[in-house]
Design an enzyme around this catalytic site. Structure first.
Site, PDB file in Angstrom:
ATOM      1  N   HIS A   1       7.431   4.935 -16.913  1.00  9.80           N
ATOM      2  CA  HIS A   1       7.958   3.807 -16.140  1.00  9.80           C
ATOM      3  C   HIS A   1       7.341   3.811 -14.745  1.00  9.80           C
ATOM      4  O   HIS A   1       6.847   2.795 -14.265  1.00  9.80           O
ATOM      5  CB  HIS A   1       9.488   3.878 -16.065  1.00  9.80           C
TER       6      HIS A   1
ATOM      7  N   ASP B   1     -16.638 -17.164  -2.827  1.00  9.29           N
ATOM      8  CA  ASP B   1     -16.191 -16.223  -3.868  1.00  9.29           C
ATOM      9  C   ASP B   1     -16.061 -14.855  -3.211  1.00  9.29           C
ATOM     10  O   ASP B   1     -16.239 -14.718  -1.995  1.00  9.29           O
ATOM     11  CB  ASP B   1     -17.202 -16.168  -5.038  1.00  9.29           C
TER      12      ASP B   1
ATOM     13  N   TRP C   1       5.938  10.720 -12.320  1.00  9.15           N
ATOM     14  CA  TRP C   1       4.735   9.979 -11.890  1.00  9.15           C
ATOM     15  C   TRP C   1       3.931  10.807 -10.886  1.00  9.15           C
ATOM     16  O   TRP C   1       2.756  10.561 -10.669  1.00  9.15           O
ATOM     17  CB  TRP C   1       5.093   8.602 -11.313  1.00  9.15           C
TER      18      TRP C   1
ATOM     19  N   SER D   1     -11.216   1.553 -10.333  1.00  3.09           N
ATOM     20  CA  SER D   1     -11.035   0.110 -10.226  1.00  3.09           C
ATOM     21  C   SER D   1     -10.528  -0.279  -8.838  1.00  3.09           C
ATOM     22  O   SER D   1     -11.022  -1.221  -8.217  1.00  3.09           O
ATOM     23  CB  SER D   1     -10.064  -0.353 -11.318  1.00  3.09           C
ATOM     24  N   SER D   2      -9.559   0.485  -8.329  1.00  2.00           N
ATOM     25  CA  SER D   2      -9.005   0.170  -7.006  1.00  2.00           C
ATOM     26  C   SER D   2     -10.048   0.326  -5.913  1.00  2.00           C
ATOM     27  O   SER D   2     -10.105  -0.482  -4.980  1.00  2.00           O
ATOM     28  CB  SER D   2      -7.851   1.122  -6.673  1.00  2.00           C
TER      29      SER D   2
ATOM     30  N   HIS E   1       1.769   9.202   0.079  1.00  2.00           N
ATOM     31  CA  HIS E   1       2.462   8.429   1.093  1.00  2.00           C
ATOM     32  C   HIS E   1       1.708   7.189   1.540  1.00  2.00           C
ATOM     33  O   HIS E   1       2.283   6.104   1.577  1.00  2.00           O
ATOM     34  CB  HIS E   1       2.966   9.256   2.277  1.00  2.00           C
TER      35      HIS E   1
ATOM     36  N   GLU F   1      -0.116   5.602  -0.293  1.00  2.00           N
ATOM     37  CA  GLU F   1       0.053   4.740  -1.470  1.00  2.00           C
ATOM     38  C   GLU F   1       1.305   3.867  -1.337  1.00  2.00           C
ATOM     39  O   GLU F   1       1.308   2.693  -1.727  1.00  2.00           O
ATOM     40  CB  GLU F   1       0.126   5.624  -2.720  1.00  2.00           C
TER      41      GLU F   1
ATOM     42  N   TYR G   1       2.444   2.643   1.334  1.00  2.00           N
ATOM     43  CA  TYR G   1       2.114   1.526   2.235  1.00  2.00           C
ATOM     44  C   TYR G   1       1.108   0.588   1.598  1.00  2.00           C
ATOM     45  O   TYR G   1       1.099  -0.606   1.899  1.00  2.00           O
ATOM     46  CB  TYR G   1       1.649   2.064   3.596  1.00  2.00           C
TER      47      TYR G   1
ATOM     48  N   SER H   1       4.635 -12.832   5.724  1.00  2.00           N
ATOM     49  CA  SER H   1       4.183 -13.414   6.993  1.00  2.00           C
ATOM     50  C   SER H   1       3.502 -14.762   6.805  1.00  2.00           C
ATOM     51  O   SER H   1       3.319 -15.503   7.776  1.00  2.00           O
ATOM     52  CB  SER H   1       3.213 -12.463   7.701  1.00  2.00           C
TER      53      SER H   1
ATOM     54  N   HIS I   1       7.200  14.898   4.200  1.00  2.00           N
ATOM     55  CA  HIS I   1       8.625  14.565   4.128  1.00  2.00           C
ATOM     56  C   HIS I   1       9.073  14.383   2.675  1.00  2.00           C
ATOM     57  O   HIS I   1      10.252  14.292   2.406  1.00  2.00           O
ATOM     58  CB  HIS I   1       8.982  13.341   4.986  1.00  2.00           C
ATOM     59  N   HIS I   2       8.099  14.341   1.749  1.00  2.00           N
ATOM     60  CA  HIS I   2       8.457  14.292   0.338  1.00  2.00           C
ATOM     61  C   HIS I   2       8.759  15.679  -0.198  1.00  2.00           C
ATOM     62  O   HIS I   2       9.129  15.825  -1.356  1.00  2.00           O
ATOM     63  CB  HIS I   2       7.306  13.693  -0.483  1.00  2.00           C
TER      64      HIS I   2
ATOM     65  N   THR J   1       7.598  -0.893  12.005  1.00  2.00           N
ATOM     66  CA  THR J   1       8.282  -1.673  10.961  1.00  2.00           C
ATOM     67  C   THR J   1       9.341  -2.562  11.601  1.00  2.00           C
ATOM     68  O   THR J   1       9.511  -3.726  11.224  1.00  2.00           O
ATOM     69  CB  THR J   1       8.920  -0.734   9.919  1.00  2.00           C
TER      70      THR J   1
ATOM     71  N   LYS K   1       7.851  -5.618  13.015  1.00  2.00           N
ATOM     72  CA  LYS K   1       7.588  -6.643  12.000  1.00  2.00           C
ATOM     73  C   LYS K   1       8.852  -7.432  11.659  1.00  2.00           C
ATOM     74  O   LYS K   1       8.840  -8.665  11.646  1.00  2.00           O
ATOM     75  CB  LYS K   1       7.032  -5.998  10.734  1.00  2.00           C
TER      76      LYS K   1
ATOM     77  N   ARG L   1      18.311  13.009 -10.246  1.00  2.00           N
ATOM     78  CA  ARG L   1      17.460  12.040 -10.931  1.00  2.00           C
ATOM     79  C   ARG L   1      16.710  12.725 -12.071  1.00  2.00           C
ATOM     80  O   ARG L   1      16.679  13.945 -12.159  1.00  2.00           O
ATOM     81  CB  ARG L   1      16.483  11.398  -9.937  1.00  2.00           C
TER      82      ARG L   1
END
Lengths: 527, 71
Positions: free
Chosen positions: A79, A108, A144, A171-172, A255, A257, A259, A270, A304-305, A330, A333, A452
């Site tokens: 998932h 293009d 994951w 690809s990315s 991390h 990732e 963002y 925006s 922090h993870h 943040t 924003k 979890r």
């Protein structure tokens, strides 16, 4: 922004493309490739969503009713992987493909053939992920995050996942190179960097983030692969390696990732808010600066993870302070979006509903992020449902709601028809309500200590889980409304005006609806 | 050129101006006029070097602060 272009789009715009299936396989057209990305992403969203519902079925009641625990772990892992790499990221690349050339006045993307290759790498990767359920031992069940030593021990499903991640990473990276080159080199005359729409800005910064961190992920999973098959001991303590090093490397990718998955969402919001507030975006340059600030900070907060794996108090404080500082840009924003709405003549069509829903619910996810940033609190809440609630508030109500908002906002330009406003509103309200029914109770079960990634739980969590499961099915079914709205809109309906939204600004609205196959072959002049 | 009030042939930015722009990027707040001035006076190389120095100063001051607290 004024744009003058001397095209006669109405007559003689020949779409020089092969028809049938070959059109989609061979296409180098940014609009076709954008469409492919968006459909791919939506199908992966449905697959990942079904996996989520399978999880929620098991969690409806305490005890083991439906799945074996090993299979439950495979479901949680897949998932996550499918939603992150198959649904959210490709959706934003789809938006980038459709919108960036039209928003900066380019004909293009810069590397049109590489663009085709970037997309067509994704379906094989998705097939590898889905097929991995059927190999001996099943799909990877390491989460994951594919933490070692779990990931160095599993069956061939893990190898398929590693291969899939490598392909998606390639690809990315290609997609990002394409986006950066397009934005830096192909802007229409007069389109200075500071005149670019904010969606383009956020993607420019996101693309740099992707190029910086996708190779780090590739390195981490390659080390897992060599640990598994080629006798290395990068993460094997018995051989002199260090499993905690994997976590550092993974989160140095992981991390930023986070963002990568939210900055383009900021960009979409925006665009939407000024349109429906009928005012220019408040603090445009602050928005640009805040985005870069968030991008910079995202590189120095990764640990922090992993507060609970053990690190010196100095390091804990460092990562705690650095993390809390992200609240500043943040906050800038969120302030700017609200200031944009202030005294605007607002209307609430579906895109605006999703944008407002985003601001409200994403902020809640941001606040729980601040709670989790506090080390001693995090040590209590690590690996509980509070964390699950937090990241679903930022990824579902954040990224996903912005994606929905973006689709409703631009789909009249893509298809030439207006979507069904009533159904769109139903989609928004049902999503919003069921989202909160699903995930809000998880704060409580998490605070009460429910772990979890566990298929069974103690009796005291039963009510919260039952509510979450009911909400999850409601949320899942509500997405079928979205599918129906999109199909209906493609098939026809009320003709969309070129300037679909009265308050919208930007080059894409100077084009006919639907946007012709080739646009801006002669660059417009931006005044 | 972008605006009145600034020179038509932009001078190169002083290190202080670059530092100010980078600091604003870290906080995420900048006046539009000041930013537009930045874009014509600050070269990308200057911005990247100042950004790296700024990040180094930021990280080391955070480390100093936490050392001070835990020491």
């Amino acid at each position: 922004m004024d744009a003058a272009h001397a095209h006669g789009y109405g007559h003689g715009d020949h779409a020089h493309h092969p028809s049938g299936i070959l059109r989609w396989i061979q296409t180098t057209n940014h609009k076709d490739i954008g469409t492919l990305y968006l459909w791919f992403s939506f199908s992966m969203f449905l697959v990942g969503g079904v996996l989520a519902l399978m999880l929620r079925v098991e969690l409806f009641q305490p005890g083991l009713q439906v799945w074996r625990p090993e299979f439950f772990n495979q479901l949680t892992t897949m998932h996550g992987l499918i939603m992150v790499f198959g649904a959210i990221m490709p959706a934003f690349v789809g938006f980038a493909n459709w919108q960036i050339p039209m928003m900066i006045g380019a004909p293009d993307m810069a590397f049109a053939r590489m663009n085709n290759w970037s997309f067509w790498l994704l379906p094989p990767a998705a097939i590898l992920l889905v097929v991995s359920f059927f190999v001996p031992g099943g799909a990877t069940a390491a989460g994951w995050t594919v933490y070692a030593p779990l990931s160095t021990q599993m069956g061939p499903g893990m190898d398929l996942a590693i291969f899939a991640l490598h392909i998606m990473g390639a690809s990315s990276i290609m997609g990002s190179i394409n986006i950066i080159t397009t934005i830096l080199n192909m802007r229409a005359p007069g389109m200075t960097l500071m005149k670019m729409p904010l969606f383009v800005w956020t993607w420019l910064i996101t693309a740099y983030l992707l190029i910086a961190v996708m190779p780090v992920l590739a390195g981490a999973i390659t080390m897992i692969l060599t640990d598994r098959h080629f006798g290395t001991n990068f993460f094997n303590a018995a051989g002199g390696g260090d499993p905690v090093m994997f976590q550092h490397i993974f989160w140095f990718f992981g991390h930023p990732e986070v963002y990568i998955m939210i900055l383009p969402a900021f960009g979409i919001v925006s665009q939407i808010v000024p349109t429906f507030a009928r005012k220019p975006l408040f603090g445009y340059s602050s928005m640009v600066y805040a985005t870069s600030s968030i991008a910079i900070l995202s590189f120095i907060v990764w640990a922090h993870h992993m507060f609970t794996v053990g690190m010196p108090a100095t390091a804990q404080l460092f990562f705690m302070y650095a993390t809390m500082l992200i609240a500043v840009p943040t906050g800038v924003k969120v302030f700017n979006w609200i200031a944009t709405m202030w005294k605007g003549s607002m209307t609430f069509e579906t895109p605006m509903l999703f944008a407002c829903g985003f601001i409200f619910v994403f902020s809640m996810g941001g606040f729980t992020g601040l709670v989790l940033a506090i080390t001693p609190v995090d040590i209590q809440l690590q690996d509980t449902y509070y964390v699950v609630a937090h990241f679903h508030y930022v990824l579902v109500a954040g990224s996903l709601f912005a994606i929905f908002g973006g689709v409703y906002y631009w789909i009249p330009k893509w298809t030439g028809y207006m979507y069904d406003e009533t159904l769109g509103k139903w989609h928004f309200w049902l999503s919003m309500i069921f989202f909160n029914i699903t995930f809000f109770p998880m704060h409580f079960s998490g605070l009460a200590g429910m772990p979890r990634r566990i298929p069974d739980y103690a009796l005291q969590f039963a009510d919260f889980n039952m509510i979450s499961t009911v909400g999850a099915f409601g949320f899942g079914l509500s997405q079928l409304i979205f599918l129906w709205v999109v199909i209906k809109c493609i098939r026809g309906g009320q003709k969309a005006a070129d300037q679909t939204w009265e308050g919208a600004e930007g080059l894409e609205w100077t084009l006919p609806s639907p946007a012709p196959y080739h646009t801006f072959e002669t660059p417009p002049v931006v005044k | 050129m972008l605006m009145t009030g600034f020179d038509h042939t932009p001078r190169k930015a002083t290190p202080f101006q670059v530092a100010k722009a980078v600091l604003s990027a870290f906080i995420g707040i900048r006046k539009r006029a000041a930013h537009e001035h930045d874009t014509v006076t600050i070269s990308p190389v200057q911005a990247i070097i100042a950004g790296i120095i700024g990040a180094a100063i930021f990280v080391s001051s955070l480390i100093l602060l936490v050392r001070f607290i835990t020491g």
